[in-house]
Design a protein around this motif. Structure first.
Motif, PDB file in Angstrom:
ATOM      1  N   PHE B  17     -30.787   6.471 -34.773  1.00  0.00           N
ATOM      2  CA  PHE B  17     -29.962   7.687 -34.683  1.00  0.00           C
ATOM      3  C   PHE B  17     -28.742   7.425 -35.543  1.00  0.00           C
ATOM      4  CE2 PHE B  17     -32.193   7.879 -30.543  1.00  0.00           C
ATOM      5  CZ  PHE B  17     -32.787   9.117 -30.687  1.00  0.00           C
ATOM      6  N   VAL B  22     -32.235   2.029 -32.970  1.00  0.00           N
ATOM      7  CA  VAL B  22     -32.605   1.991 -31.548  1.00  0.00           C
ATOM      8  C   VAL B  22     -33.933   1.270 -31.356  1.00  0.00           C
ATOM      9  CG1 VAL B  22     -33.142   3.392 -29.531  1.00  0.00           C
ATOM     10  CG2 VAL B  22     -31.300   4.076 -31.050  1.00  0.00           C
ATOM     11  N   SER B  41     -32.973  -3.411 -20.056  1.00  0.00           N
ATOM     12  CA  SER B  41     -31.723  -2.841 -19.572  1.00  0.00           C
ATOM     13  C   SER B  41     -31.527  -1.447 -20.154  1.00  0.00           C
ATOM     14  CB  SER B  41     -30.553  -3.755 -19.912  1.00  0.00           C
ATOM     15  OG  SER B  41     -30.630  -4.104 -21.273  1.00  0.00           O
ATOM     16  N   SER B  42     -30.597  -0.740 -19.558  1.00  0.00           N
ATOM     17  CA  SER B  42     -30.293   0.607 -19.992  1.00  0.00           C
ATOM     18  C   SER B  42     -29.807   0.576 -21.438  1.00  0.00           C
ATOM     19  CB  SER B  42     -29.223   1.160 -19.051  1.00  0.00           C
ATOM     20  OG  SER B  42     -28.751   2.358 -19.525  1.00  0.00           O
ATOM     21  N   GLY B  43     -30.338   1.460 -22.267  1.00  0.00           N
ATOM     22  CA  GLY B  43     -29.946   1.477 -23.670  1.00  0.00           C
ATOM     23  C   GLY B  43     -30.830   0.632 -24.564  1.00  0.00           C
ATOM     24  N   SER B  44     -31.858  -0.011 -23.975  1.00  0.00           N
ATOM     25  CA  SER B  44     -32.704  -0.881 -24.791  1.00  0.00           C
ATOM     26  C   SER B  44     -33.714  -0.079 -25.614  1.00  0.00           C
ATOM     27  CB  SER B  44     -33.422  -1.895 -23.904  1.00  0.00           C
ATOM     28  OG  SER B  44     -34.153  -1.240 -22.901  1.00  0.00           O
ATOM     29  N   GLY B  45     -33.855   1.218 -25.330  1.00  0.00           N
ATOM     30  CA  GLY B  45     -34.723   2.054 -26.163  1.00  0.00           C
ATOM     31  C   GLY B  45     -35.997   2.537 -25.492  1.00  0.00           C
ATOM     32  N   LYS B  46     -36.104   2.368 -24.173  1.00  0.00           N
ATOM     33  CA  LYS B  46     -37.331   2.771 -23.473  1.00  0.00           C
ATOM     34  C   LYS B  46     -37.605   4.271 -23.611  1.00  0.00           C
ATOM     35  CE  LYS B  46     -35.730   1.319 -19.498  1.00  0.00           C
ATOM     36  NZ  LYS B  46     -34.396   0.847 -19.894  1.00  0.00           N
ATOM     37  N   SER B  47     -36.588   5.074 -23.324  1.00  0.00           N
ATOM     38  CA  SER B  47     -36.788   6.535 -23.403  1.00  0.00           C
ATOM     39  C   SER B  47     -37.101   6.956 -24.825  1.00  0.00           C
ATOM     40  CB  SER B  47     -35.535   7.276 -22.931  1.00  0.00           C
ATOM     41  OG  SER B  47     -35.237   6.972 -21.605  1.00  0.00           O
ATOM     42  N   THR B  48     -36.396   6.374 -25.765  1.00  0.00           N
ATOM     43  CA  THR B  48     -36.616   6.737 -27.168  1.00  0.00           C
ATOM     44  C   THR B  48     -38.051   6.423 -27.574  1.00  0.00           C
ATOM     45  OG1 THR B  48     -34.298   6.249 -27.600  1.00  0.00           O
ATOM     46  CG2 THR B  48     -35.748   6.442 -29.512  1.00  0.00           C
TER      47      THR B  48
HETATM   48  N1  LIG Z   1     -30.494  11.799 -29.338  1.00  0.00           N
HETATM   49  C1  LIG Z   1     -29.775  10.681 -29.492  1.00  0.00           C
HETATM   50  N2  LIG Z   1     -28.769  10.629 -30.395  1.00  0.00           N
HETATM   51  C2  LIG Z   1     -28.047   9.508 -30.574  1.00  0.00           C
HETATM   52  N3  LIG Z   1     -28.237   8.366 -29.892  1.00  0.00           N
HETATM   53  C3  LIG Z   1     -29.216   8.346 -28.977  1.00  0.00           C
HETATM   54  C4  LIG Z   1     -30.029   9.489 -28.722  1.00  0.00           C
HETATM   55  N4  LIG Z   1     -30.921   9.185 -27.749  1.00  0.00           N
HETATM   56  C5  LIG Z   1     -30.667   7.895 -27.416  1.00  0.00           C
HETATM   57  N5  LIG Z   1     -29.661   7.375 -28.154  1.00  0.00           N
HETATM   58  C6  LIG Z   1     -29.145   6.008 -28.084  1.00  0.00           C
HETATM   59  O1  LIG Z   1     -30.233   5.140 -28.240  1.00  0.00           O
HETATM   60  C7  LIG Z   1     -30.094   4.004 -27.419  1.00  0.00           C
HETATM   61  C8  LIG Z   1     -31.330   3.829 -26.569  1.00  0.00           C
HETATM   62  O2  LIG Z   1     -31.376   4.880 -25.647  1.00  0.00           O
HETATM   63  P1  LIG Z   1     -32.607   5.093 -24.662  1.00  0.00           P
HETATM   64  O3  LIG Z   1     -33.850   5.131 -25.444  1.00  0.00           O
HETATM   65  O4  LIG Z   1     -32.298   6.276 -23.839  1.00  0.00           O
HETATM   66  O5  LIG Z   1     -32.540   3.770 -23.783  1.00  0.00           O
HETATM   67  P2  LIG Z   1     -33.128   3.501 -22.338  1.00  0.00           P
HETATM   68  O6  LIG Z   1     -34.055   4.609 -21.992  1.00  0.00           O
HETATM   69  O7  LIG Z   1     -33.813   2.196 -22.448  1.00  0.00           O
HETATM   70  O8  LIG Z   1     -31.960   3.426 -21.417  1.00  0.00           O
HETATM   71  C9  LIG Z   1     -28.827   4.206 -26.618  1.00  0.00           C
HETATM   72  O9  LIG Z   1     -27.802   3.470 -27.230  1.00  0.00           O
HETATM   73  C10 LIG Z   1     -28.563   5.659 -26.728  1.00  0.00           C
HETATM   74  O10 LIG Z   1     -27.195   5.929 -26.673  1.00  0.00           O
END
Ligand SMILES: Nc1ncnc2c1ncn2[C@@H]1O[C@H](COP(=O)(O)OP(=O)(O)O)[C@@H](O)[C@H]1O
Ligand SMILES: [Mg+2]
Lengths: 309, 251
Positions: B17, B22, B41-48
């Motif tokens: 991003f 990420v 951990s939170s922010g490691s990129g799982k959701s992405t």
């Molecule tokens: N749409 C977005 N725009 C900018 N940064 C993003 C976006 N989505 C996620 N991030 C960043 O990407 C990183 C990984 O996020 P995320 O995948 O949500 O992690 P997790 O699900 O493991 O907690 C975080 O630092 C988050 O702030």
């Protein structure tokens, strides 16, 4: 949506409603006594003002020129029947406005570089028509275009009045819609798209229904503005309520017809304005109580303040 | 599409991003009927990662292949692909203006072209399976969080996906509502649904996962069977992460 947010139990909710209603009138708590105090002080203030006006040296002349019972009785039926022109104008324009504004709003929210020209055109249209004074647009369309005498174009000022009001208000209403679309949380679109709906389907079945629900109160606000602005088309020769009251005024050398016209607008507009306030307050209370059926932080979109003059 | 191809194959996936990298080179295979849990951990990129697989986020580099079909190739029909991949979000994301039954039957009707009757029959059957048939005509906000999340799962299942992605689906729930959602996932795993699950529920991951995958700063640092990962993690970062989880009382 806060998971686990519960409705307050019945009795507490009713009491809360009552408190809110009272505090909206500014009476506050304290029950019957507060109500009596409010009534008495209102009576004193308005009664006092009334006495001052009625005892002013010029009052008899003013009464005769502005509040003449005989002139009122003569002109009121004519004025009310002229008001039907405004009602027709309003209703016809409103239908076009609601549809076209949606088209403009969707055009402005189309993504990607391919749609840039569409977005640009829509943006220019909205900017231009929100910037121009309504009277000017009505003059230009209602007097300018017919005098070009282009064959095939209608000369009826009523039609040009509808066109002018539609162009003016579509610009405002499209902004209300657009704010509504943007207030729907992006996760709703993600959920829709993840199920395989394409962008059009996501708009149609998921985003727009939620957006429209949220903007109903600001839309009603714009309706009120439009209802009043129908009087502006008197300038291009449509004999509607304002033009009729001018005719009556000139005929009777008396301003009472204007008073009658004002009364008609008050009777029609105040209930509408009240119900908008009521809708907005209900929306707000719902959000406070955490039972807003909307998504995420329940956003209500404030409509742009209308003043097409 | 061959039977032996993995349900999901990810090769060299990169995603940024802006300046923030990420995902920094993810390689992962998920076999048919396998359940892989993503921890980290939170922010490691799982959701992405999950959002990229469902093409909700465009990727910068790499390939994603579903049952032998590359879905990240140019010119693929993303809407067709999304039908094959279900995703459930942490915040449920039910459609608040639609009744439960319409939430579940909307996509089968509009995307698969089922008749209203057929789509509603399918939805009712699914709701019945999770014991929520009596809530079919309610709006989502009248349901508890656990019920809403189960409806969201069923909404994804109504499209009969080949692969189900779950993104911390119990994180927004009160503790007493977590079990009903996890039970449903257990049942799906038992029926052979291929799943990729991002989760903070370590004991659940340990119980249900074929493999557990530790994601750290956009890379897969360690992957293996749950017994190994939880009892004898090899990487110091994994050990640290699990220690923090144990300290927080979640294992
Ligand atoms: N749409 C977005 N725009 C900018 N940064 C993003 C976006 N989505 C996620 N991030 C960043 O990407 C990183 C990984 O996020 P995320 O995948 O949500 O992690 P997790 O699900 O493991 O907690 C975080 O630092 C988050 O702030
Ligand atoms: Mg996440």
């Amino acid at each position: 949506m806060t998971p686990g947010a519960e409705r307050p139990p019945g009795r507490a909710r009713v009491a809360a409603d009552r408190r809110r209603r009272r505090s909206r009138l500014g009476i506050g708590e304290g029950g019957g006594r507060a109500l009596v105090v409010a009534a008495v002080s209102t009576l004193i203030v308005f009664g006092g003002l009334g006495l001052v006006v009625v005892n002013a040296p010029g009052w008899p002349q003013v009464q005769d020129k502005f509040l003449n019972g005989r002139v009122f009785a003569e002109s009121f039926p004519l004025i009310v029947s002229a008001f039907w022109v405004n009602v027709r104008l309003f209703l016809i324009a409103e239908v076009f406005i609601l549809i076209l504004a949606m088209v403009v709003a969707v055009a402005r929210s189309l993504p990607g570089p391919a749609f840039f020209p569409v977005r640009l055109l829509a943006t220019i249209y909205v900017d231009v028509f929100r910037a121009l004074p309504g009277v000017l647009v009505i003059f230009i369309l209602g007097l300018g275009i017919p005098s070009l005498r282009i064959p095939g174009l209608p000369a009826d000022p009523f039609i040009w009045a509808v066109v002018a009001l539609t162009l003016l208000y579509t610009a405002y209403v499209s902004e209300v819609y657009r704010a509504g679309i943007e207030s729907v949380h992006p996760s709703q679109e993600a959920a829709a798209r993840s199920l395989g709906l394409n962008r059009g389907q996501a708009l149609q079945y998921v985003l727009l229904p939620q957006a429209v629900r949220r903007v109903i109160p600001p839309l009603l606000n714009d309706f009120i503005g439009l209802q009043k602005d129908t009087a502006l088309v008197s300038f291009i020769g449509v004999v509607e309520i304002f033009r009729q009251s001018q005719i009556r005024q000139a005929g009777a050398f008396n301003f009472t017809p204007f008073f009658a016209t004002a009364l008609v607008f008050l009777i029609v507009t105040i209930p509408l304005a009240r119900s908008v306030d009521w809708l907005l307050a209900r929306e707000r209370n719902r959000r406070v109580a955490g039972v807003n059926p909307g998504v995420g932080p329940g956003v209500t979109v404030a409509g742009p303040t209308v003043g097409a003059r | 599409m061959t039977g032996s191809a993995p349900a999901l194959r990810i090769e060299g996936l990169h995603k940024s991003f802006g300046d923030l990298a990420v995902l920094r080179g993810i390689d992962l295979d998920v076999a048919q009927h396998e359940v892989v849990c993503l921890i980290g951990s939170s922010g490691s990129g799982k959701s992405t990662l999950l959002r990229c697989i469902n093409l909700l986020e465009p990727i910068d580099a790499g390939r994603i292949v579903i049952e032998g079909d590359e879905i990240t190739a140019k010119g693929v029909d993303v809407n067709r692909i999304r039908r094959r991949i279900g995703i459930v979000f942490q915040a449920y994301n039910l459609f608040p203006h639609l009744r439960v039954i319409d939430n579940v039957s909307l996509a089968p009707r509009k995307v698969l072209g089922l008749s209203r009757a057929a789509a509603e029959a399918r939805a009712t059957e699914l709701l019945d399976r999770i014991g929520l048939a009596d809530k079919a005509r309610e709006y989502p906000d009248r349901l508890s969080g656990g019920q809403q999340q189960r409806v969201a799962i069923v909404r994804a299942l109504a499209m009969q996906p080949d692969l189900l992605l779950l993104d911390e689906i119990t994180s927004a729930l009160d503790p007493e509502l977590v079990a009903e959602v996890l039970n449903l996932i257990r049942e799906l795993a038992g029926n052979g649904m291929t799943m990729l699950i991002a989760t903070h529920e370590m004991s659940f991951a340990r119980e249900i996962a074929s493999r557990v995958c530790f994601l750290d700063a956009g890379r897969i640092l360690e992957i293996g069977p749950p017994a190994e990962m939880f009892s004898a993690p090899r990487q110091p970062r994994t050990q640290q992460f699990l220690q923090r989880v144990i300290d927080a009382g979640r294992l």
